[in-house]
Scaffold this active site. Structure first.
Site, PDB file in Angstrom:
ATOM      1  NE  ARG A  67      73.823  18.151  80.260  1.00  0.00           N
ATOM      2  CZ  ARG A  67      73.207  18.370  79.085  1.00  0.00           C
ATOM      3  NH1 ARG A  67      72.919  17.352  78.298  1.00  0.00           N
ATOM      4  NH2 ARG A  67      72.907  19.564  78.683  1.00  0.00           N
ATOM      5  CG  ASP A 201      54.234  35.949  81.930  1.00  0.00           C
ATOM      6  OD1 ASP A 201      54.836  36.723  82.700  1.00  0.00           O
ATOM      7  OD2 ASP A 201      53.955  36.225  80.764  1.00  0.00           O
ATOM      8  CG  HIS A 202      58.650  36.676  86.344  1.00  0.00           C
ATOM      9  ND1 HIS A 202      59.183  36.630  85.097  1.00  0.00           N
ATOM     10  CD2 HIS A 202      59.033  37.862  86.864  1.00  0.00           C
ATOM     11  CE1 HIS A 202      59.855  37.752  84.866  1.00  0.00           C
ATOM     12  NE2 HIS A 202      59.784  38.511  85.933  1.00  0.00           N
ATOM     13  CE  LYS A 206      57.220  41.471  87.516  1.00  0.00           C
ATOM     14  NZ  LYS A 206      58.444  42.081  87.977  1.00  0.00           N
ATOM     15  CD  GLU A 240      64.713  44.122  81.598  1.00  0.00           C
ATOM     16  OE1 GLU A 240      65.299  43.497  82.487  1.00  0.00           O
ATOM     17  OE2 GLU A 240      64.487  43.655  80.477  1.00  0.00           O
ATOM     18  CG  ASP A 259      63.649  38.194  76.975  1.00  0.00           C
ATOM     19  OD1 ASP A 259      63.547  37.076  77.525  1.00  0.00           O
ATOM     20  OD2 ASP A 259      64.134  39.191  77.546  1.00  0.00           O
ATOM     21  CG  HIS A 264      57.149  39.216  80.824  1.00  0.00           C
ATOM     22  ND1 HIS A 264      56.785  38.019  81.377  1.00  0.00           N
ATOM     23  CD2 HIS A 264      58.514  39.208  80.808  1.00  0.00           C
ATOM     24  CE1 HIS A 264      57.872  37.328  81.677  1.00  0.00           C
ATOM     25  NE2 HIS A 264      58.930  38.025  81.341  1.00  0.00           N
ATOM     26  CE  LYS A 364      67.358  41.907  78.225  1.00  0.00           C
ATOM     27  NZ  LYS A 364      66.721  41.823  79.558  1.00  0.00           N
ATOM     28  CE  LYS A 369      62.987  45.719  86.633  1.00  0.00           C
ATOM     29  NZ  LYS A 369      62.676  44.852  85.530  1.00  0.00           N
TER      30      LYS A 369
HETATM   31  C1  BG6 Z   1      62.466  37.861  81.867  1.00  0.00           C
HETATM   32  C2  BG6 Z   1      63.285  38.181  80.654  1.00  0.00           C
HETATM   33  O1  BG6 Z   1      61.385  37.044  81.533  1.00  0.00           O
HETATM   34  O2  BG6 Z   1      61.977  39.076  82.434  1.00  0.00           O
HETATM   35  C3  BG6 Z   1      64.436  39.097  81.022  1.00  0.00           C
HETATM   36  O3  BG6 Z   1      63.797  36.970  80.109  1.00  0.00           O
HETATM   37  C4  BG6 Z   1      63.927  40.332  81.726  1.00  0.00           C
HETATM   38  O4  BG6 Z   1      65.191  39.460  79.870  1.00  0.00           O
HETATM   39  C5  BG6 Z   1      63.006  39.949  82.874  1.00  0.00           C
HETATM   40  O5  BG6 Z   1      65.050  41.020  82.243  1.00  0.00           O
HETATM   41  C6  BG6 Z   1      62.333  41.167  83.455  1.00  0.00           C
HETATM   42  O6  BG6 Z   1      61.632  40.791  84.607  1.00  0.00           O
HETATM   43  P1  BG6 Z   1      61.376  41.817  85.795  1.00  0.00           P
HETATM   44  O7  BG6 Z   1      60.535  41.057  86.765  1.00  0.00           O
HETATM   45  O8  BG6 Z   1      62.719  42.177  86.327  1.00  0.00           O
HETATM   46  O9  BG6 Z   1      60.692  42.995  85.180  1.00  0.00           O
END
Ligand code: BG6
Length: 510
Positions: A67, A201-202, A206, A240, A259, A264, A364, A369
């Site tokens: 936008r 899903d990232h 990994k 985290e 979340d 994940h 969190k 981490k």
């Molecule tokens: C995301 C969440 O999908 O994954 C975040 O929305 C979270 O809240 C993050 O911080 C964590 O990803 P990673 O790769 O840093 O463990």
């Protein structure tokens, strides 16, 4: 008779064998929502790196749209600023990459802007002959997914073969419960077919997460122990130090269960617990994951708190710096009941895992981490050293460490050197990058590449999404409708391992 030769593992494996086997077809990447954070922080850096390593197809172009009124020159500047935050940008490399970057303003409520988007794409395809292959990457708030998908469909941008393939990438969250996930899927399927839909899903991209299946199924020695006979429990932890940062708008209505757990954590669970597929192919791997989710024992919602701890961070200290409470974060309701921590005990009702507890912990503002999966083995059946040593013998523990260390380590007992007979715990470890100096792909580079290659292995399939929502929705409903909600949400100090009972190493949930 065949002769066998014994040789020590060759540490100089031709690693080139592990590099890209295939370059994707020429294509365009259309980033919808390109003025947002994800584009400058993750997508453009990933595409820039892929461009530098020669992994992108030729020709190729990126069309950012959102936008925000911008022209292509201004868009390029913004993207370059984003890259600079990560380090120095090589001018010739940027010049070559930025020549592929274009921008167009769109309005998610105005269909004519999507028709114009189609025209812009056709015009660009005159300059960059990508054969009509297009990836639409939705980098927008989830609330905009349905309207955007409708707009793309109605503008004729979802149809394949006119010419070329068309794919759409959707980031989690896929809905906020089972009903809305199904609704989103109906909207997607009204215009796209399943093979066109890539649900990211990232975590799956990994390296160390991908390695779980290799570790389990490319070695003969672990799998025979990977079951209820030898394993006492499994801990899956994603801790985290970060707080909610500037994402209160999203997080307030989401919380840790939606979340982190719906996506994940469930993927890590499936990779740890699934059966071996007969072939390493997307559909077969995803079939096995779905079977694992089907085995999830329905959560005891009538006695929810025996298997679930929910918490919310208060003020405290992280890495020596004072941090504020969740309720004091910008954009957060001062009386918010959104959980930022959860620890859950669950079971899989199948032959392999009957009776083995899985502890899933994520939160969190925890002390560090750390993402890891720990397999806690049972104690030795007979403690023959107890009388001699008068001490307990720790059971073996295998840890698949995903972050920050990318390593696998096994703890076991040995005799302490010296005259006195006593035991000590030692570890044997493998560092994932040991003896490897080749290029690495970060998670977004990997998913973007796989999407261009049409490989859905590392993406969610809808049945998995629905099975996980089917498991979590009753829990969420109970948590969110419970009259005692405020009492059930336990406060914890930032920098602590969650509320009491939240420590990932505690064996039981009180
Ligand atoms: C995301 C969440 O999908 O994954 C975040 O929305 C979270 O809240 C993050 O911080 C964590 O990803 P990673 O790769 O840093 O463990």
């Amino acid at each position: 008779m065949t002769s066998t030769t014994t040789r020590t593992p060759d540490l100089k494996i031709p690693y080139s064998a592990c590099l890209l086997e295939q370059t994707p077809d020429p294509c365009a990447i259309v980033i919808v929502g390109a003025s947002g954070d994800l584009t400058s922080r993750k997508l453009i850096p990933a595409l820039f790196n892929l461009h530098q390593t020669g992994a992108l197809p030729e020709p190729f172009f990126i069309l950012g749209c959102a936008r925000t009124p911008l022209n292509s020159a201004r868009f390029r500047e913004k993207m370059k600023d984003g890259l600079r935050e990560k380090g120095a940008v090589d001018p010739p490399a940027w010049e070559a990459f930025s020549a592929c970057l274009q921008y167009q303003t769109i309005d998610y409520d105005d269909p004519s802007t999507f028709t114009r988007l189609g025209k812009t794409l056709e015009a660009l395809e005159g300059r960059f002959p990508v054969g009509g292959n297009r990836v639409f990457y939705l980098s927008i708030p989830p609330a905009l997914y349905p309207a955007t998908v409708e707009m793309l469909g109605k503008a004729g941008l979802a149809a394949e073969g006119k010419p070329g393939w068309v794919r759409i990438v959707v980031e989690k969250p896929f809905g906020r419960d089972l009903a809305s996930a199904k609704e989103l899927d109906r909207t997607l399927h009204a215009h796209f077919r399943e093979h066109q839909i890539f649900r990211i899903d990232h975590y799956l991209a990994k390296e160390t997460v991908q390695n779980i299946l290799m570790f389990r199924f490319a070695n003969a020695i672990f799998e025979p122990l990977w079951n209820r006979q030898y394993i006492a429990g499994v801990h899956i932890t994603a801790a985290e130090t970060l707080g909610v940062a500037h994402r209160a708008g999203y997080y307030e209505g989401t919380g840790v269960l939606r979340d982190m757990f719906q996506n994940h954590m469930m993927q890590l669970l499936a990779l740890t617990a699934m059966e071996p597929p007969s072939r390493f192919e997307a559909e077969q791997v995803r079939d096995e994951k779905a079977k694992t989710y089907r085995a999830l024992r329905p959560f005891p919602v009538e006695a929810l708190w025996e298997s679930l701890v929910l918490g919310q961070y208060g003020a405290g200290e992280i890495n020596g710096k004072a941090v504020r409470a969740y309720r004091d974060e910008p954009g957060v309701d001062p009386e918010s009941l959104t959980p930022t921590f959860a620890r859950m005990k669950l079971f899989l009702d199948n032959w392999r895992w009957q009776g083995v507890p899985f502890y899933l912990t994520s939160g969190k503002r925890l002390p560090e981490k750390r993402t890891e999966i720990t397999i806690q083995f049972k104690e030795v059946p007979h403690a023959m050293f107890r009388n001699t040593l008068g001490e307990s013998i720790s059971a073996n523990r295998l840890t698949l460490s995903i972050y920050p260390q990318e390593k696998i380590y096994l703890t076991f007992q040995t005799k302490n050197p010296g005259a006195r007979v006593c035991l000590r715990s030692v570890t044997m470890d493998f560092n994932y990058h040991q003896n490897y100096s080749g290029p690495r792909l970060d998670a977004y580079e990997k998913v973007l590449l796989d999407c261009m290659l049409g490989d859905q292995m590392l993406f969610w399939r809808q049945d998995g999404v629905e099975l996980c929502w089917g498991f979590l929705t009753p829990i969420l409903r109970e948590c969110e409708s419970c009259g005692d909600r405020a009492r059930m949400l336990l406060p914890y100090e930032s920098g602590a391992w969650g509320p009491e009972g939240g420590d990932p190493w505690m064996e039981t949930l009180e």
